[in-house]
Scaffold this active site. Structure first.
Site, PDB file in Angstrom:
ATOM      1  CE  LYS A  83      -3.778   1.944   2.824  1.00 11.89           C
ATOM      2  NZ  LYS A  83      -4.608   1.686   4.033  1.00 11.89           N
ATOM      3  CB  SER A 158      -7.480   4.097   3.514  1.00  6.23           C
ATOM      4  OG  SER A 158      -6.639   3.366   4.375  1.00  6.23           O
ATOM      5  CB  SER A 182      -8.026   1.452   6.379  1.00  2.00           C
ATOM      6  OG  SER A 182      -8.542   2.743   6.561  1.00  2.00           O
TER       7      SER A 182
END
Length: 471
Positions: A83, A158, A182
């Protein structure tokens, strides 16, 4: 890619080196010599090229030959992505923000090293909303990350880029992290398994170590429970948490029957929608059929929890605005998006509350622990309503309306971040009328990941998760 009247399902599954393997299965095929790490990386890259123009999940590709951590580890040779809020040496870290020009990281973040110890091959980095603040991966002035189950809908946030790639079959597992939901939110939106570990189970992030209350946990999203279990065991092999009981490798359900509490509506007053309630009640019925005792429970939380968490969230945006030049010399907080700006301004209006907010948030642990009295696990929705369409939670929505929508959506996940308890999002057996997945969530006491994985294995075996390639 399957097209039918209305929405489009986007997936990359095909007859290649990756096939329909999960990460454990692909690693086993590599160990047997049926597939090489280079072939797996090559075909994962081909899958990216096939679908990412529709999904928008990749932020940056690792150039040149795929870097593999070696032949050892549970996931040796398995392709994955990191990520883009976590440093990977040689790749820029952009945090999903247009407020600065990202620069190449000089070294791996501590969690990146822990992930690499499992043997994965990193192919690049995935997109996230600005600084991970939003439960959807959307932008002001850029294309969103789209849900592979229905491209008109959000992939969650997220860790939306990671979830979209895994759900679409590009890679079997990808890095995710969670400061308020997230990992679990995009897992629920995309029909995946998303385990948020206990605080301290994996190495702490640089940001988490600096916060007065560390709410951030790193992990992965995956299509199978055994991948989540294998990741946790590999992480524990790299570093055992001194303050938590060991988990070890969980390989299936337990014979022990559990006492499980469940809630349908959030203690902050948000009521779940019909599809979400149906997912929970159907799971309750399944658990009872399997011999578990399931009963309604009330979660003990201070009535001010939502406002306090919002203030803390705003504090993070304020701090990023103050310290942003550590990310890039050209950082300009005026270029932060509408959600980040709104959170910052809200904090500036309420900053005097900070000592009381921190005190009450830390006290949440006591009230929440009381909810587990006599129970092994607590089950709830992941989100108060099903996955919204693109645009509903866009940072271009006026802040007052946007934050109202977010609080009516993200009503269950943040408490586990504040308290430090582990929780897991699992696909339910039901779907929305548009065919989107709906997740259910189980939470345990700190250090209780084994129970979470065992119940997840049992549910997965009883009602195998829906597969995007079968739709």
């Amino acid at each position: 890619m399957t097209t039918f009247d209305g929405p489009t399902i986007v997936h990359a599954f095909r007859d290649d080196a990756l096939g329909e393997h999960d990460a454990v299965g692909l690693a086993a095929a590599i160990r047997r010599g049926e597939v090489s790490p280079a072939e797996a990386a090559r075909d994962a890259r081909a899958r990216v090229r096939a679908v990412d123009a529709r999904l928008g999940a990749v932020q940056v590709h690792a150039e040149g030959p795929a870097h593999t951590a070696g032949t050892g580890g549970a996931f040796a040779g398995v392709p994955t992505f990191v990520k883009d809020n976590t440093d990977y040496q040689g790749l820029p870290t952009g945090h999903g923000s247009a407020s600065f020009r990202p620069r190449a990281a000089k070294r791996h973040a501590p969690f990146t090293r822990q992930l690499l110890s499992s043997g994965v091959t990193v192919l690049g980095k995935t997109r996230l909303p600005e600084f991970g603040f939003s439960p959807t991966t959307e932008y002001d002035g850029a294309e969103p990350v789209r849900n592979p189950w229905h491209t008109d809908y959000s992939a969650g946030g997220s860790s939306g880029g990671s979830a979209a790639l895994v759900a679409a079959g590009v890679v079997p597992i990808a890095h995710a992290n969670d400061g308020g939901g997230s990992i679990r939110i995009p897992a629920a939106c995309c029909g995946l398994v998303g385990l948020k570990p206990s605080r301290g189970r994996v190495v702490a992030s640089a940001l988490g170590r600096q916060l007065p209350l560390d709410i951030i946990s790193d992990g992965v999203v995956s299509r199978s429970v055994r991948d989540a279990a294998a990741f946790l065991a590999a992480a524990e092999t790299y570093r055992r948490s001194p303050g938590l009981p060991p988990v070890g490798l969980v390989e299936g359900p337990s014979a022990r029957r559990l006492r499980i509490g469940f809630v349908l509506d959030s203690p902050n007053g948000v009521h779940s929608d019909a599809s979400t309630r149906a997912a929970v009640t159907e799971t309750v019925a399944t658990l009872e059929r399997l011999g578990h005792t399931v009963e309604p429970v009330e979660l003990g939380m201070d009535p001010s929890f939502t406002d306090d968490f919002l203030t803390y969230w705003g504090m993070l945006s304020f701090l990023l605005g103050v310290t942003g030049r550590t990310l890039g010399a050209d950082f300009d907080r005026r270029r932060m998006d509408g959600l980040s700006q709104g959170l910052r301004e809200e904090y500036l209006r309420n900053w005097r509350r900070t000592p009381g907010v921190l005190r009450r948030l830390k006290r949440t642990k006591e009230a929440y622990a009381a909810s587990f009295r006599g129970l092994d696990l607590v089950m709830s929705p992941v989100l108060a309503h099903t996955t919204p369409p693109i645009g509903h939670l866009s940072p271009t929505v006026p802040y007052a309306k946007l934050i109202e929508r977010i609080l009516a959506y993200v009503a269950f996940t943040p408490v586990d971040n504040v308290v430090g308890t582990p929780s897991i999002s699992l696909p339910s057996s039901s779907a929305t009328p548009d065919g989107l997945p709906v997740g259910v969530m189980f939470a345990a006491r700190p250090g209780g990941e084994r129970k979470l994985l065992e119940i997840a294995f049992e549910l997965e075996a009883d009602r195998p998760f829906r597969r995007i390639q079968d739709q």
